[in-house]
Motif scaffolding. Structure first.
Motif, mmCIF file in Angstrom:
data_model
loop_
_atom_site.group_PDB
_atom_site.id
_atom_site.type_symbol
_atom_site.label_atom_id
_atom_site.label_comp_id
_atom_site.label_asym_id
_atom_site.label_seq_id
_atom_site.Cartn_x
_atom_site.Cartn_y
_atom_site.Cartn_z
ATOM 1 N N UNK A 284 0.867 -1.182 0.000
ATOM 2 C CA UNK A 284 0.000 0.000 0.000
ATOM 3 C C UNK A 284 0.898 1.225 0.000
ATOM 4 N N UNK A 285 0.733 2.067 -1.007
ATOM 5 C CA UNK A 285 1.434 3.346 -1.087
ATOM 6 C C UNK A 285 0.655 4.344 -0.235
ATOM 7 N N UNK A 286 1.343 5.090 0.620
ATOM 8 C CA UNK A 286 0.678 6.062 1.489
ATOM 9 C C UNK A 286 1.141 7.475 1.162
ATOM 10 N N UNK B 144 6.378 -6.396 -7.771
ATOM 11 C CA UNK B 144 5.190 -6.308 -6.918
ATOM 12 C C UNK B 144 3.944 -6.642 -7.749
ATOM 13 N N UNK B 145 3.053 -7.462 -7.200
ATOM 14 C CA UNK B 145 1.885 -7.908 -7.962
ATOM 15 C C UNK B 145 0.600 -7.153 -7.631
ATOM 16 N N UNK B 146 0.517 -6.602 -6.435
ATOM 17 C CA UNK B 146 -0.708 -5.896 -6.027
ATOM 18 C C UNK B 146 -0.317 -4.588 -5.353
ATOM 19 N N UNK B 147 -0.864 -3.488 -5.839
ATOM 20 C CA UNK B 147 -0.543 -2.165 -5.280
ATOM 21 C C UNK B 147 -1.828 -1.409 -4.993
ATOM 22 N N UNK B 148 -1.983 -0.987 -3.744
ATOM 23 C CA UNK B 148 -3.084 -0.123 -3.349
ATOM 24 C C UNK B 148 -2.527 1.254 -3.031
ATOM 25 N N UNK B 149 -3.400 2.250 -3.056
ATOM 26 C CA UNK B 149 -3.013 3.614 -2.693
ATOM 27 C C UNK B 149 -3.906 4.064 -1.553
ATOM 28 N N UNK B 150 -3.296 4.511 -0.461
ATOM 29 C CA UNK B 150 -4.035 5.033 0.679
ATOM 30 C C UNK B 150 -3.626 6.485 0.902
ATOM 31 N N UNK B 151 -4.591 7.350 1.054
ATOM 32 C CA UNK B 151 -4.308 8.760 1.335
ATOM 33 C C UNK B 151 -5.290 9.259 2.395
ATOM 34 N N UNK B 152 -4.888 10.276 3.128
ATOM 35 C CA UNK B 152 -5.787 10.837 4.133
ATOM 36 C C UNK B 152 -6.975 11.526 3.474
ATOM 37 N N UNK B 153 -6.748 12.173 2.333
ATOM 38 C CA UNK B 153 -7.814 12.943 1.684
ATOM 39 C C UNK B 153 -7.748 12.803 0.169
#
Length: 198
Positions: free
Chosen positions: A154-156, A178-187
């Motif tokens: 997870x990219x933050x 890398x086979x699975x990438x998510x993106x997490x952000x505060x906003x």
């Protein structure tokens, strides 16, 4: 409100994929941002990012982790904060994405890999650039420094705007294995005018 699982843009109903994600395949698999980039988040993030108020990272990282946990424990092997170029980090004194990610990682019990990727070249500040220029600005800006990478990450970051930074970083991670990438952000910036009244 409901958000597109592909890019975290607000949509009419839960589980809906936005028109942009239906038309254009993204490098990352999913995105999550629990808040809109509106008042009071705009002011809070600006104080955190540009005002030296590093303690706000704990607030944002905690909020992000709690909202993620409400959906069930995330299934990623590692959290990767978006790296700053060494010169910009030295100027600012810290990397805001790393500060957020550190607290989110602790609460979610997921390891943080903050040395996995480096920003190999300085780029122009993204805030003043339109979407196309953002993508060109970041082309080849990230370099994976490890011989092997976690299969799922997870990219933050603090704010998800056009997704150009996330796309460039996800591409570097995918090329490294890398086979699975998510993106997490505060906003999530929604493209609507940002006003002090919200």
């Amino acid at each position: 409100t409901p958000a597109c699982t592909g890019c975290a843009m607000p949509v009419a109903s839960a589980g809906e994929i936005c028109a942009s994600c239906r038309c254009h395949r993204r490098v990352f698999d999913a995105a999550f941002a629990p808040y809109r980039y509106e008042f009071p988040l705009v002011q809070l993030i600006h104080r955190f990012k540009y005002g030296g108020q590093i303690a706000i990272g704990r607030i944002l990282g905690t909020l992000l982790a709690r909202r993620l946990a409400e959906r069930g424990k995330p299934c990623v092997d590692a959290i990767v904060p978006v790296p700053l170029h060494a010169a910009r980090e030295a100027q600012r004194g810290y990397n805001q994405a790393r500060e957020m990610a550190m607290f989110a990682a602790q609460l979610l019990c997921i390891p943080m890999e903050d040395r996995l990727v480096r920003r190999s070249r300085a780029t122009v500040e993204q805030t003043a650039l339109p979407a196309g220029a953002r993508r060109r600005n970041l082309r080849g800006a990230f370099e994976v420094r490890a011989a092997s990478v976690p299969l799922s990450v997870a990219i933050v970051d603090d704010v998800l705007t056009t997704g150009a930074t996330a796309e460039a970083l996800a591409l570097a991670l995918r090329r490294a294995g890398c086979r699975h990438v998510e993106v997490w952000a505060a906003a999530r910036a929604t493209g609507q005018p940002v006003t002090a009244s919200g």
